[in-house]
Scaffold this motif. Structure first.
Motif, PDB file in Angstrom:
ATOM      1  N   SER A   4      49.707 -52.618  54.443  1.00 52.60           N
ATOM      2  CA  SER A   4      48.701 -51.393  53.981  1.00 52.60           C
ATOM      3  C   SER A   4      47.767 -51.253  55.426  1.00 52.60           C
ATOM      4  CB  SER A   4      48.017 -51.523  52.858  1.00 52.60           C
ATOM      5  OG  SER A   4      47.137 -52.665  53.058  1.00 52.60           O
ATOM      6  N   LEU A   8      48.074 -47.950  58.301  1.00 51.60           N
ATOM      7  CA  LEU A   8      47.175 -46.950  58.168  1.00 51.60           C
ATOM      8  C   LEU A   8      46.442 -46.519  59.527  1.00 51.60           C
ATOM      9  CD1 LEU A   8      45.068 -48.190  55.039  1.00 51.60           C
ATOM     10  CD2 LEU A   8      46.492 -46.276  55.330  1.00 51.60           C
ATOM     11  N   LEU A  89      49.631 -33.339  51.569  1.00 48.13           N
ATOM     12  CA  LEU A  89      48.647 -34.178  50.807  1.00 48.13           C
ATOM     13  C   LEU A  89      49.582 -34.925  49.711  1.00 48.13           C
ATOM     14  CD1 LEU A  89      45.976 -31.445  50.576  1.00 48.13           C
ATOM     15  CD2 LEU A  89      45.843 -33.801  51.519  1.00 48.13           C
ATOM     16  N   ARG A  92      50.929 -38.008  50.741  1.00 55.27           N
ATOM     17  CA  ARG A  92      49.916 -38.974  50.744  1.00 55.27           C
ATOM     18  C   ARG A  92      49.472 -39.607  49.524  1.00 55.27           C
ATOM     19  NH1 ARG A  92      45.148 -40.196  54.393  1.00 55.27           N
ATOM     20  NH2 ARG A  92      43.758 -41.250  52.957  1.00 55.27           N
ATOM     21  N   ASN A  93      49.485 -38.684  48.453  1.00 56.77           N
ATOM     22  CA  ASN A  93      49.055 -39.116  47.302  1.00 56.77           C
ATOM     23  C   ASN A  93      50.178 -39.923  46.589  1.00 56.77           C
ATOM     24  OD1 ASN A  93      46.834 -37.557  47.496  1.00 56.77           O
ATOM     25  ND2 ASN A  93      47.791 -35.839  46.155  1.00 56.77           N
ATOM     26  N   LYS A  95      51.886 -42.084  47.984  1.00 55.20           N
ATOM     27  CA  LYS A  95      51.637 -43.445  48.832  1.00 55.20           C
ATOM     28  C   LYS A  95      50.604 -44.009  48.064  1.00 55.20           C
ATOM     29  CE  LYS A  95      53.751 -42.450  53.144  1.00 55.20           C
ATOM     30  NZ  LYS A  95      53.353 -41.896  54.614  1.00 55.20           N
ATOM     31  N   ALA A  96      49.490 -43.149  47.750  1.00 58.44           N
ATOM     32  CA  ALA A  96      48.417 -43.967  47.223  1.00 58.44           C
ATOM     33  C   ALA A  96      48.310 -44.623  46.050  1.00 58.44           C
ATOM     34  CB  ALA A  96      47.166 -42.540  47.171  1.00 58.44           C
ATOM     35  N   ARG A  97      49.513 -44.732  45.368  1.00 57.36           N
ATOM     36  CA  ARG A  97      49.557 -45.424  44.112  1.00 57.36           C
ATOM     37  C   ARG A  97      51.073 -45.954  44.266  1.00 57.36           C
ATOM     38  NH1 ARG A  97      46.925 -43.071  39.647  1.00 57.36           N
ATOM     39  NH2 ARG A  97      45.095 -44.086  40.254  1.00 57.36           N
ATOM     40  N   PRO A  98      51.246 -47.060  45.039  1.00 55.25           N
ATOM     41  CA  PRO A  98      52.538 -47.469  45.122  1.00 55.25           C
ATOM     42  C   PRO A  98      53.096 -48.322  43.766  1.00 55.25           C
ATOM     43  CG  PRO A  98      50.966 -48.785  46.324  1.00 55.25           C
ATOM     44  CD  PRO A  98      50.298 -47.752  45.710  1.00 55.25           C
ATOM     45  N   VAL A  99      52.275 -48.802  43.001  1.00 53.92           N
ATOM     46  CA  VAL A  99      52.730 -49.198  41.619  1.00 53.92           C
ATOM     47  C   VAL A  99      52.112 -48.350  40.581  1.00 53.92           C
ATOM     48  CG1 VAL A  99      52.842 -51.253  40.112  1.00 53.92           C
ATOM     49  CG2 VAL A  99      52.894 -51.520  42.513  1.00 53.92           C
ATOM     50  N   GLY A 100      52.755 -47.685  39.770  1.00 51.28           N
ATOM     51  CA  GLY A 100      52.344 -46.769  38.931  1.00 51.28           C
ATOM     52  C   GLY A 100      51.886 -47.614  37.393  1.00 51.28           C
TER      53      GLY A 100
ATOM     54  N   ARG B 103      44.970 -49.364  39.563  1.00 50.22           N
ATOM     55  CA  ARG B 103      46.251 -49.211  40.384  1.00 50.22           C
ATOM     56  C   ARG B 103      46.053 -48.275  41.563  1.00 50.22           C
ATOM     57  NH1 ARG B 103      49.966 -52.864  38.447  1.00 50.22           N
ATOM     58  NH2 ARG B 103      50.583 -52.980  36.469  1.00 50.22           N
ATOM     59  N   ALA B 104      46.061 -48.792  42.706  1.00 50.62           N
ATOM     60  CA  ALA B 104      45.736 -47.856  43.680  1.00 50.62           C
ATOM     61  C   ALA B 104      46.199 -48.530  45.106  1.00 50.62           C
ATOM     62  CB  ALA B 104      44.347 -47.205  44.075  1.00 50.62           C
ATOM     63  N   ARG B 105      46.494 -47.759  46.056  1.00 47.12           N
ATOM     64  CA  ARG B 105      46.986 -48.701  47.482  1.00 47.12           C
ATOM     65  C   ARG B 105      45.789 -49.288  47.988  1.00 47.12           C
ATOM     66  NH1 ARG B 105      48.847 -45.455  52.776  1.00 47.12           N
ATOM     67  NH2 ARG B 105      50.098 -47.254  53.650  1.00 47.12           N
ATOM     68  N   ASN B 171      45.962 -38.824  41.709  1.00 47.40           N
ATOM     69  CA  ASN B 171      46.273 -39.343  43.180  1.00 47.40           C
ATOM     70  C   ASN B 171      45.589 -40.449  43.848  1.00 47.40           C
ATOM     71  OD1 ASN B 171      47.252 -36.521  42.875  1.00 47.40           O
ATOM     72  ND2 ASN B 171      45.345 -35.770  43.320  1.00 47.40           N
ATOM     73  N   ALA B 172      44.953 -41.119  42.814  1.00 48.51           N
ATOM     74  CA  ALA B 172      44.205 -42.421  43.393  1.00 48.51           C
ATOM     75  C   ALA B 172      43.157 -41.957  44.593  1.00 48.51           C
ATOM     76  CB  ALA B 172      45.025 -43.388  43.773  1.00 48.51           C
ATOM     77  N   ILE B 208      40.892 -43.303  56.037  1.00 53.62           N
ATOM     78  CA  ILE B 208      41.495 -44.455  56.676  1.00 53.62           C
ATOM     79  C   ILE B 208      41.999 -45.356  55.594  1.00 53.62           C
ATOM     80  CG2 ILE B 208      41.025 -46.305  58.046  1.00 53.62           C
ATOM     81  CD1 ILE B 208      39.465 -44.610  59.801  1.00 53.62           C
ATOM     82  N   GLY B 210      43.364 -44.885  52.928  1.00 49.58           N
ATOM     83  CA  GLY B 210      44.565 -44.693  52.015  1.00 49.58           C
ATOM     84  C   GLY B 210      44.334 -44.438  50.730  1.00 49.58           C
ATOM     85  N   PHE B 211      43.329 -43.750  50.383  1.00 50.25           N
ATOM     86  CA  PHE B 211      43.045 -42.912  49.007  1.00 50.25           C
ATOM     87  C   PHE B 211      43.980 -41.637  49.227  1.00 50.25           C
ATOM     88  CE2 PHE B 211      39.042 -45.607  48.936  1.00 50.25           C
ATOM     89  CZ  PHE B 211      39.293 -46.302  47.949  1.00 50.25           C
ATOM     90  N   GLY B 212      44.242 -41.331  47.889  1.00 49.94           N
ATOM     91  CA  GLY B 212      44.725 -39.852  47.844  1.00 49.94           C
ATOM     92  C   GLY B 212      43.681 -38.716  48.046  1.00 49.94           C
ATOM     93  N   ASN B 213      44.369 -37.545  47.639  1.00 51.57           N
ATOM     94  CA  ASN B 213      43.237 -36.424  47.931  1.00 51.57           C
ATOM     95  C   ASN B 213      42.767 -35.760  46.492  1.00 51.57           C
ATOM     96  OD1 ASN B 213      45.723 -34.649  47.609  1.00 51.57           O
ATOM     97  ND2 ASN B 213      44.183 -33.206  47.681  1.00 51.57           N
TER      98      ASN B 213
END
Lengths: 229, 275
Positions: A4, A8, A89, A92-93, A95-100, B103-105, B171-172, B208, B210-213
């Motif tokens: 990560s 990034l 978007l 990106r979303n 990827k923003a939560r790889p583990v649900g 849970r979020a990257r 979307n985290a 940067i 890595g949060f969602g939108n």
């Protein structure tokens, strides 16, 4: 997780690279498409004024080829930007939560807002079908497509029950898309509002979406019930 | 009352993690969720097992340390309540509660219910401050501020940075957190001087990390224990849009992580940490 920090982008994103910038682009392009929906509906409702006025309106839209293509280009660019921003978007979303979560409950969001990723692509498929049926005339189940005789094309097109059904379903989904999009664009563009104002915006979005979609749907229904022949 | 707790157990950030079920007897309905975990941990320690790790500090709902998902809802079913303030009387006898970490990257897991939320710290570091020259503090009321404005700023400043908004967002996205921090400073005259640079820096850092939108669906404000309104997101977008349309002398600054607990490296000082 170890990746990560590496993959990034570490440099500050510019306007288009930032999620906020993309959402502002989506708000503006969404607004342009909303304006088109109003104009298109007002024109379409002329179908009730009879074949002559409806066909002459269609002819009027073609009064200058250059202007027509400028208007079309604006709409195409708006659609393309709206979709590119959404897809980027969405990736990106994801990827923003790889583990649900094993369990996740929605407690504060509307059905329409959670199904934008479904209503959007279906409406896109509808728009392509719609253009092929009534603008290009390449798909025209039922009878022959007559260029210039828009009234004939519309009425005979909608006399095919499954065409009408597909239009009605797709338009209802467009209504859902509008119900969230119409108030969400203020939020994305950055128009701060109080909580009562936010509720009012949501109500207005619903009212406008219902009026627009009712107007559009009335045409296939009128053809199916024999009101338009 | 009796409860069945299904808790996410993860030894460390490289462990895969899995759920484990625990039956907790003699739960007092007046206990908080964290006290219920304390009771469970006592029995686990007695049995020689590893106790469940969770973050906590003040236990009065104002520090922002605690927080996890209970049955799919951030901070549990009660609105405007952190897990330390959530009493067990809100649950039914014999009910099963599923406890899961955020849970979020951008929130890498550390252990059990604890996640690394330093991405929030870096967003603050990027611009969540007001630069003040040192010296004597100015008189309290030298700058008159309307009650409306003060209340408005205070509503946004109520954010405790617990991360529930990110956890609840499909979307985290950290838009509600960043928006709250941008709003509460930008609404007051002292913070308006740096408004543009703050919006650019904090939005850049948020991206940067890595949060969602934000898709404006509003799950964040529903989960927020401080009921931060969605308005703060609109304020952030406005400030960012305005700042982006102007030309700037200063570069947009972003903050790089100094240490990386999550990937196991020790103190890895970056010479360009704030460039």
């Amino acid at each position: 997780m170890s990746a990560s920090a590496i993959d990034l982008q570490q440099r500050a994103p510019n306007f288009w690279q930032s999620t906020n910038g993309k959402k502002i682009v989506m708000a503006v392009t969404g607004f342009i498409l909303f304006l088109f929906l109003i104009g298109h509906l007002l024109g379409n409702l002329l179908v009730y004024a009879g074949p002559e006025r409806f066909n002459s309106y269609a002819e009027f839209l073609h009064f200058d080829g250059t202007l027509l293509w400028i208007a079309r280009s604006i709409l195409i660019i708006a659609v393309v930007l709206h979709i590119i921003a959404t897809v980027q978007l969405a990736v990106r979303n994801k990827k923003a939560r790889p583990v649900g979560y094993s369990r996740k409950k929605a407690i504060n969001s509307s059905y329409a807002s959670r199904t934008m990723y479904w209503s959007g692509p279906i409406v896109l498929a509808f728009v392509i079908f719609h253009l092929l049926e009534f603008t290009a005339g390449t798909i025209h189940p039922g009878t022959v497509f007559i260029p210039g005789d828009v009234y004939h094309n519309v009425v005979t097109g909608f006399q095919v029950w499954w065409v009408s059904a597909w239009y009605i379903i797709a338009l209802i989904l467009l209504g859902f898309h509008l119900r969230h999009g119409l108030w969400s664009m203020f939020q994305s563009f950055g128009v701060p509002h109080s909580l009562p104002r936010e509720r009012a915006n949501k109500r207005w979005a619903l009212v406008v979406a219902v009026i627009l979609i009712a107007g559009y749907i009335s045409i296939p229904i009128s053809v199916l019930t024999g009101l338009l022949k | 009352m009796k409860l069945k707790l299904k808790i996410w157990r993860q030894r460390n950030s490289s462990d895969k993690g899995k759920f484990a079920s625990y039956a907790v007897e003699n739960v007092n309905p007046e206990m908080s969720m964290l006290e219920c975990l304390d009771v469970l941990n006592e029995t686990l320690i007695e049995r020689g097992e590893e106790p469940v790790a969770f973050e906590h500090d003040c236990r009065e709902g104002i520090c922002g340390s605690c927080g996890f998902m209970i049955n799919g809802v951030a901070h549990g079913p009660e609105r405007a309540t952190t897990v330390c303030q959530l009493t067990m009387r809100h649950f039914k006898d014999g009910q099963e509660l599923v406890l899961e970490p955020w849970r979020a990257r951008a929130f890498p897991p550390l252990k059990d219910l604890v996640v690394d939320r330093r991405s929030f710290d870096r967003i603050i570091e990027a611009g969540g401050y007001v630069s003040v020259s040192t010296g004597n503090a100015p008189d309290g009321n030298t700058i008159p501020i309307g009650k409306d404005t003060a209340d408005h700023a205070m509503d946004a400043a109520a954010c405790i940075g617990c991360g529930a908004c990110v956890a609840a967002c499909p979307n985290a996205s950290s838009a509600l957190f960043t928006g709250a921090k941008i709003s509460h400073l930008g609404l007051l005259p002292q913070g308006q001087i740096e408004q543009d640079q703050r919006a650019l820096n904090m939005v850049a850092q948020m991206n940067i990390e890595g949060f969602g939108n934000c898709t404006n669906i509003g799950e964040c404000t529903g989960a927020c224990p401080k009921e931060i309104p969605l308005e703060v997101i609109a304020t952030m977008n406005r400030d960012y849009r305005r700042a982006s349309s102007k030309s700037h002398k200063n570069h947009v600054r972003s903050v790089r992580p100094m240490t990386e607990w999550s990937n196991g490296s020790k103190l890895d000082i970056d010479p360009h940490a704030t460039s």
